[in-house]
Design a protein around this motif. Structure first.
Motif, short mmCIF file in Angstrom:
data_model
loop_
_atom_site.label_atom_id
_atom_site.label_comp_id
_atom_site.label_asym_id
_atom_site.label_seq_id
_atom_site.Cartn_x
_atom_site.Cartn_y
_atom_site.Cartn_z
N ARG A 177 0.82 -1.21 0.00
CA ARG A 177 0.00 0.00 0.00
C ARG A 177 0.85 1.25 0.00
O ARG A 177 0.57 2.21 -0.70
CB ARG A 177 -0.90 -0.03 1.24
N MET A 178 1.92 1.24 0.77
CA MET A 178 2.74 2.43 0.92
C MET A 178 3.50 2.73 -0.36
O MET A 178 3.68 3.85 -0.76
CB MET A 178 3.78 2.24 2.03
N GLY A 179 4.02 1.66 -0.94
CA GLY A 179 4.87 1.88 -2.12
C GLY A 179 4.13 2.60 -3.21
O GLY A 179 4.62 3.55 -3.79
N GLY A 180 2.92 2.12 -3.43
CA GLY A 180 2.13 2.79 -4.48
C GLY A 180 2.83 2.67 -5.82
O GLY A 180 3.63 1.76 -6.05
N SER A 181 2.52 3.60 -6.68
CA SER A 181 3.03 3.47 -8.04
C SER A 181 4.53 3.74 -8.11
O SER A 181 5.15 3.49 -9.12
CB SER A 181 2.29 4.43 -8.96
N ILE A 182 5.10 4.27 -7.07
CA ILE A 182 6.52 4.61 -7.13
C ILE A 182 7.38 3.37 -7.17
O ILE A 182 8.32 3.25 -7.93
CB ILE A 182 6.92 5.45 -5.91
N PHE A 183 7.00 2.43 -6.31
CA PHE A 183 7.81 1.23 -6.28
C PHE A 183 7.32 0.19 -7.28
O PHE A 183 7.96 -0.82 -7.49
CB PHE A 183 7.80 0.63 -4.86
N GLU A 184 6.16 0.46 -7.87
CA GLU A 184 5.60 -0.52 -8.81
C GLU A 184 6.43 -0.55 -10.07
O GLU A 184 6.77 0.49 -10.61
CB GLU A 184 4.18 -0.07 -9.18
N GLY A 185 6.71 -1.68 -10.49
CA GLY A 185 7.39 -1.78 -11.77
C GLY A 185 8.83 -1.29 -11.72
O GLY A 185 9.52 -1.27 -12.71
N VAL A 186 9.27 -0.90 -10.55
CA VAL A 186 10.68 -0.47 -10.44
C VAL A 186 11.45 -1.57 -9.76
O VAL A 186 11.08 -2.01 -8.68
CB VAL A 186 10.79 0.84 -9.61
N GLU A 187 12.50 -2.00 -10.41
CA GLU A 187 13.32 -3.02 -9.78
C GLU A 187 14.10 -2.38 -8.65
O GLU A 187 14.91 -1.49 -8.86
CB GLU A 187 14.31 -3.61 -10.81
N SER A 188 13.80 -2.82 -7.46
CA SER A 188 14.55 -2.18 -6.37
C SER A 188 14.77 -3.18 -5.26
O SER A 188 13.85 -3.91 -4.88
CB SER A 188 13.73 -0.98 -5.86
N ASN A 189 15.96 -3.26 -4.75
CA ASN A 189 16.21 -4.14 -3.60
C ASN A 189 15.89 -3.41 -2.32
O ASN A 189 16.15 -3.91 -1.25
CB ASN A 189 17.67 -4.61 -3.51
N VAL A 190 15.37 -2.21 -2.49
CA VAL A 190 15.13 -1.42 -1.28
C VAL A 190 13.67 -1.50 -0.90
O VAL A 190 12.79 -1.32 -1.75
CB VAL A 190 15.53 0.05 -1.54
N ASP A 191 13.40 -1.77 0.35
CA ASP A 191 12.03 -1.74 0.83
C ASP A 191 11.56 -0.30 0.92
O ASP A 191 12.38 0.59 1.17
CB ASP A 191 11.92 -2.36 2.22
N PRO A 192 10.26 -0.06 0.77
CA PRO A 192 9.77 1.32 0.90
C PRO A 192 10.07 1.90 2.27
O PRO A 192 10.17 3.11 2.44
CB PRO A 192 8.27 1.19 0.69
N MET A 193 10.20 0.99 3.26
CA MET A 193 10.57 1.53 4.57
C MET A 193 11.62 0.64 5.19
O MET A 193 11.62 -0.56 4.98
CB MET A 193 9.36 1.52 5.50
N SER A 194 12.51 1.25 5.95
CA SER A 194 13.42 0.42 6.72
C SER A 194 13.40 0.95 8.15
O SER A 194 12.85 2.00 8.44
CB SER A 194 14.82 0.45 6.12
N PHE A 195 14.02 0.19 9.04
CA PHE A 195 13.87 0.50 10.45
C PHE A 195 15.22 0.57 11.12
O PHE A 195 16.16 -0.09 10.70
CB PHE A 195 13.00 -0.55 11.12
N GLY A 196 15.28 1.38 12.12
CA GLY A 196 16.55 1.49 12.83
C GLY A 196 16.31 1.74 14.30
O GLY A 196 15.17 1.80 14.76
#
Lengths: 871, 114
Positions: free
Chosen positions: A324-343
């Motif tokens: 839900r968060m990624g939306g169209s930004i992460f769609e179709g984009v090859e990325s090893n990065v999660d939309p969110m990370s934690f620290g």
């Protein structure tokens, strides 16, 4: 020179009064023993002799050096007394420096001690969430994680020992006849086992086990129950339409001032269910910045272990959210990065980096240390300059002492001791000054430092070492310089202190540069703060009252709003009334809107149709909501920034997709500053759609009838919601509150400037008296040859004025850089006007001139006969 | 004239007995023998100087001696005033003790002990 062998040297060292004959006796004795009983025995005899004399040797050495010290102290006091004014100036300056150092040292050690009192502080971390872009860069950090994240970590990672969530919020507390709005803190039941907050009564392990348990801080226990024992008694907590009774299971010590976690009343975290928020407990999305999650890990290696497995954790728990968060930004984009990370952030680092910028912000500490050191340096410089100046009067004394047999070391010691005497006086008055200044300092720094901490071990250590350092630095140079004088030249009257006093000149330049720096900074900071407070925010903030509905559900809020506004509409003192889901700086809500395949985070405010009219917000294009048009419920009014950021050319009539529902842009308002001018204006959307509740009622009142109107409002409220307190605030006060810390800084810098200027003027005062003393003969000769008084004044002050000019020139670039850096903190700033620099130059010059005027006049008018007499 | 103290008396007698050879080392030795307490040179210098200041003794430097590393000795001798003082103290002593015998004292001591 006679050569002494080892034995003789030792005797002479141990028996200082040994003349030649006595030495001879010793030699004879020793050779006799040597011949009678052998070398070894003789050696033993010598050693026993020396050992026996050791104590009295020490005593006599101490005594003899002390004898001179008595004289030095006497002379030191005499010097102080005969140069009262200058000595007092010195002492005052140094005590200011010492007081500044003491106060600021306390401040800094208090700041650095934040949260360090927890026993497990090394292993406690606060969790945060980072929002990522597909390319791996970080868009921003949130200092919170979703509610179930903490406990899930405990189950997933063996390195996590326990997790605690802390959520301060405001509810209404009712007990007997007290009913008020208070801060209530939700906390997981292991709150007291993770953190080292002490319990006065109750068992830390089980104190929050029962769903209705409640822990009071001791102040609040006294407040509600006086001297009676609160344990087992009941307190009612109300939020919206939920009313619950809680049973007091324990009392905790008040949370210390240096703790980022503050509490008054604590209830178990899961009692959220009792207030209608059960749904939030298992949701893996929705971030509320007030909910803080802390974890305890096993040891310092745990973090590395956690980092490695975090990706698996996110996959297991966050996949739905990421979709839900990624939306169209992460769609179709090859990325090893999660939309969110934690620290996670170390507990003790939170105080300096609460917004998780990734680095601690020690600016405050640097500035304050700088101020303290600056004042100290200026005072030291004064001291050195004036000691050198006074040296001129003591030439004969020094010459005589040398003639009578003092060696260089003894003279250095004498002058060091004189410095130490002055520094002891300064130390003492410095402590007095600290005690006097403490209330003001506490107010300025918003801390409550106590007198007793001045006398603590570490503080006394500090004062002591400070005085020693001061003694060496400030007293050392004059001591060495003065003891260099050559007696023959002095007594013959031919001795002249070198006319080149470059060192003093450099010192004065440094002093004045510091003062100029501070003057300009004060002016600029003052201007900036005034600008922020007085600038037009884009709306009318005067006489606006914000009332909170204190209700939770949409229905209740709607009903209340309608009833409330019906009753008050006719009242003459009320000009306009409207409602909103957030009130400018309060209760803001940010949501995600996707537009043109880009992600934006605008502020979303639900308003009633007359919101803009009530607040006097101006239109840029289109129109605002109208009561008549029912289609307006799917309309949105946006601000200029949104148009710019979203890159919309013709906004009116356009439909915004990418929010929870499509919205029709009907108007654009001019940008307003909802909060402080520190932050950029964010894009904002104002909608009438009832997705959010109206929690705030904004009323524009007539200026001269405010208290009457408030009373009337209170009665209306009592009628409609008798069980809840009438909670309101003034909009202009809310706005001002945001600038409190800036105003504080302004005060601090003003004080610092005042002191710096004071001490610098004292410095120039001293310097000019030296210069005059030195040049008195020259002045008198000029007088004799017919120079006018004005010409002499010009001559004598010329040097000082040149020094001040140089100081200004040096300080200007430095201040420019420093102030530009500081102004970067603010999104909206004033221009740094060159007038300020010139003003500072004029101020310093006039200051110098005024300070020296008296002395110069005196010198110019002096009778030449008096100073030329001994030529 | 002031009455000599015990210590001064001991010192002056020692110097008198040593005649021409009274200096730091020898005086210390002589005193050790006379009083059965160990005297060291440092202990005798100050009393000697005090006695000299009072006028009972006079001091003079001898010729340098190679054994002492080429240094002279400071020799002390009695002055007229010193001798007078000794004579006086002697007569005072005699008159004080004229009718007292050691035997009588010892008898008294035995009575006290039993």
């Amino acid at each position: 020179m006679k050569k002494y062998n080892l034995f003789e040297k030792m005797i002479k060292a141990f028996f200082p009064a040994t003349g030649e004959t006595k030495l001879g006796d010793f030699v004879e004795c020793r050779s006799r023993i040597e011949s009678e009983k052998g070398r070894f025995y003789a050696l033993l005899w010598i050693i026993s002799y020396l050992l026996k004399s050791f104590p009295s040797l020490i005593k006599s050495k101490i005594y003899w050096s002390m004898v001179m010290v008595r004289n030095y102290i006497k002379i030191a006091l005499r010097t102080i007394r005969s140069n009262t004014v200058i000595s007092l100036i010195n002492i005052f300056g140094l005590s200011c420096g010492i007081a500044a150092v003491i106060l600021i040292h306390h401040f800094i050690s208090d700041e650095l001690s934040y949260d360090s009192f927890h026993k497990k502080s090394n292993n406690i971390y606060r969790l945060y969430t980072s929002i990522n872009n597909p390319d791996g860069s970080i868009d921003g950090n949130m200092d919170t994680v979703v509610i179930p994240h903490g406990p899930a970590m405990k189950d997933f990672f063996p390195e996590v020992v326990q997790s605690v969530r802390v959520y301060p919020t405001e509810f209404i507390v009712k007990h007997e006849n007290i009913i008020e709005s208070q801060m209530i803190t939700y906390a997981d039941k292991n709150f007291f086992t993770l953190f080292s907050f002490n319990l006065i009564s109750g068992d830390p392990e089980s104190i929050l086990d029962q769903p209705n348990s409640l822990v009071l801080s001791s102040t609040f226990a006294e407040k509600y129950f006086g001297d009676n024992d609160p344990i087992g008694k009941t307190i009612t907590i109300i939020s919206g339409e939920y009313t619950n009774d809680f049973c007091i299971t324990g009392i905790a010590e008040d949370c210390p001032a240096n703790s980022t976690i503050q509490y008054n009343i604590i209830i178990p975290f899961y009692s959220m269910r009792l207030f209608g928020n059960a749904g939030m407990l298992e949701r893996w999305q929705g971030w509320n910045g007030r909910i803080q999650t802390y974890i305890e890990v096993q040891d310092e290696n745990s973090i590395a272990g956690i980092k490695v497995k975090y990706h698996d954790f996110s996959k297991q728990f966050y996949s739905a959210t990421f979709e839900r968060m990624g939306g169209s930004i992460f769609e179709g984009v090859e990325s090893n990065v999660d939309p969110m990370s934690f620290g996670q952030q170390k507990l003790e680092d939170i105080h300096f980096d609460s917004m998780i910028q990734g680095f601690p912000d020690y600016t405050n500490i640097y500035i304050l240390s700088g101020i303290a050191i600056g004042i100290l340096i200026i005072a030291c410089i004064n001291f050195i300059t004036q000691s050198l100046g006074l040296a001129a009067k003591r030439l004969i004394e020094v010459g005589l002492r040398k003639v009578v047999g003092a060696n260089r070391i003894q003279l250095v010691r004498q002058f060091l001791i004189e410095s130490v005497v002055i520094i002891l006086f300064s130390g003492f008055s410095g402590i007095l000054l600290t005690i006097t200044a403490m209330p003001v300092f506490n107010e300025l720094s918003e801390k409550s430092l106590e007198l007793s901490s001045i006398f603590s071990m570490s503080s006394l250590n500090l004062i002591f070492s400070l005085m020693i350092i001061l003694g060496i630095c400030a007293g050392g140079y004059p001591a060495f310089a003065i003891s260099k004088f050559r007696p023959v030249e002095i007594l013959r009257g031919k001795f002249k202190i070198s006319r080149k006093n470059t060192f003093s000149q450099i010192l004065v330049i440094v002093q004045f540069a510091c003062s100029v720096l501070l003057i300009i900074s004060t002016l600029i900071i003052g201007n900036q703060i005034d600008y922020m407070i007085n600038t037009d925010l884009g709306y009318e903030k005067d006489n606006v009252v914000i009332v909170r509905t204190l209700l939770n559900s949409n229905d209740a809020n709607e009903k209340f709003y309608t009833n409330f506004t019906e009753r008050i509409k006719q009242y003459p003192g009320i000009v306009n009334v409207t409602g909103a889901s957030s009130a400018l700086s309060l209760g803001n809500y940010t949501d995600i809107v996707i537009h043109n395949e880009k992600r934006f985070f605008p502020k979303v405010v639900r308003v009633k149709y007359d919101y803009f009219k009530t607040l006097g917000i101006k239109l840029f294009d289109g129109r605002v909501f109208s009561e008549e048009l029912s289609s307006d419920i799917s309309g949105v009014v946006v601000n200029e920034t949104l148009i710019k950021e979203f890159e919309i050319e013709n906004p009116i009539g356009m439909t915004l997709e990418g929010y929870h529902m499509p919205l029709n842009i009907i108007g654009v308002i001019k940008d307003i500053h909802p909060g402080t001018l520190r932050r950029q204006i964010l894009p904002a959307m104002y909608i009438m759609n009832p997705r959010q509740e109206i929690r705030y009622i904004l009323l524009k009142l007539e200026g001269n009838r405010i208290s009457e109107s408030l009373e009337y409002l209170q009665t209306v409220w009592q009628d409609l919601q008798p069980d809840k307190p009438f909670t309101y605030s003034f909009l202009d006060e809310d706005v001002e509150k945001q600038y409190i810390s800036d105003k504080r800084w302004k005060s601090i810098i003003q004080y610092a400037t005042f002191f710096a200027i004071l001490i610098a003027s004292l410095g120039i005062f001293g310097l000019i008296s030296i210069t005059i003393n030195r040049r008195i003969k020259e002045v008198c000769i000029r007088k004799i040859h017919g120079a006018k008084v004005s010409r002499l004044i010009f001559l004598l002050s010329g040097e000082s004025l040149i020094l001040v000019t140089i100081a200004n020139i040096i300080a200007w670039p430095a201040v420019w850089i420093a102030m530009s850096k500081w102004l970067e903190n603010f999104a909206y700033t004033i221009e740094i006007s060159p007038l300020i620099f010139i003003l500072a130059a004029i101020i310093t010059m006039s200051l110098v001139f005024v300070t020296i005027l008296f002395q110069v006049l005196k010198a110019a008018k002096a009778n030449p006969v008096n100073s030329l007499r001994y030529e | 004239m002031d009455v000599l103290t015990r210590l001064e008396e001991i010192f002056l007698l020692a110097v008198w007995r040593l005649g021409d050879n009274a200096y730091g080392v020898t005086i210390a030795d002589k005193l050790t023998d006379t009083t059965n307490k160990k005297w060291i040179m440092s202990q005798v210098y100050v009393p000697l100087e005090r006695l000299e200041n009072k006028g009972y003794l006079k001091s003079y430097l001898s010729a340098p001696i190679s054994e002492r590393g080429g240094r002279s000795k400071r020799l002390y001798g009695l002055t007229e005033k010193g001798l007078q003082a000794l004579i006086e103290i002697n007569s005072m002593q005699k008159s004080l003790w004229s009718d007292v015998s050691p035997a009588a004292l010892r008898k008294d001591l035995k009575n006290k002990l039993t």
